[in-house]
Design an enzyme around this catalytic site. Structure first.
Site, mmCIF file in Angstrom:
data_model
loop_
_atom_site.group_PDB
_atom_site.id
_atom_site.type_symbol
_atom_site.label_atom_id
_atom_site.label_comp_id
_atom_site.label_asym_id
_atom_site.label_seq_id
_atom_site.Cartn_x
_atom_site.Cartn_y
_atom_site.Cartn_z
ATOM 1 C CB CYS A 63 112.539 67.172 53.819
ATOM 2 S SG CYS A 63 111.239 68.382 54.122
ATOM 3 N NE ARG A 64 106.155 61.594 55.226
ATOM 4 C CZ ARG A 64 105.238 61.958 55.912
ATOM 5 N NH1 ARG A 64 104.820 62.980 56.429
ATOM 6 N NH2 ARG A 64 104.010 61.382 55.654
#
Length: 98
Positions: A63-64
């Site tokens: 993810c980020r």
């Protein structure tokens, strides 16, 4: 929960290892760049798309920053999938993107 660093993922890709990467960021985040070959399944859809995954394969979840992928990793682990969370997420990724 098993974890892997972005550097380890990058090294495996450079060595030609076939990796199954799931990017759980939202579509507009992925449009800014993702790890080559990663499949986008936004976190909110993981529960509904898990049947698209092969339980005999190992997946790296991205993810980020590592938070959402951690949640997805815990969920999928609980469903019997082999998953590894990439720590630091795309903020820590220094490799190629597509």
């Amino acid at each position: 929960m098993r974890e892997i660093s972005p550097k380890e993922v990058e090294k495996k890709l450079e060595e030609g290892t076939i990796l199954h990467i799931i990017d759980v960021r939202e579509t507009e985040e992925v449009a800014e760049g993702k790890i080559p070959g990663a499949v986008n399944i936004p976190l909110g859809l993981v529960e509904f798309r898990k049947q698209d995954l092969d339980q005999s394969k190992e997946y790296i979840v991205v993810c980020r920053s590592g938070g959402r992928s951690g949640k997805a990793t815990e969920y999928l682990e609980g469903q019997g999938y082999q998953v590894i969370n990439m720590t630091g997420g795309m903020l820590a990724w220094e490799g190629k993107t597509e």
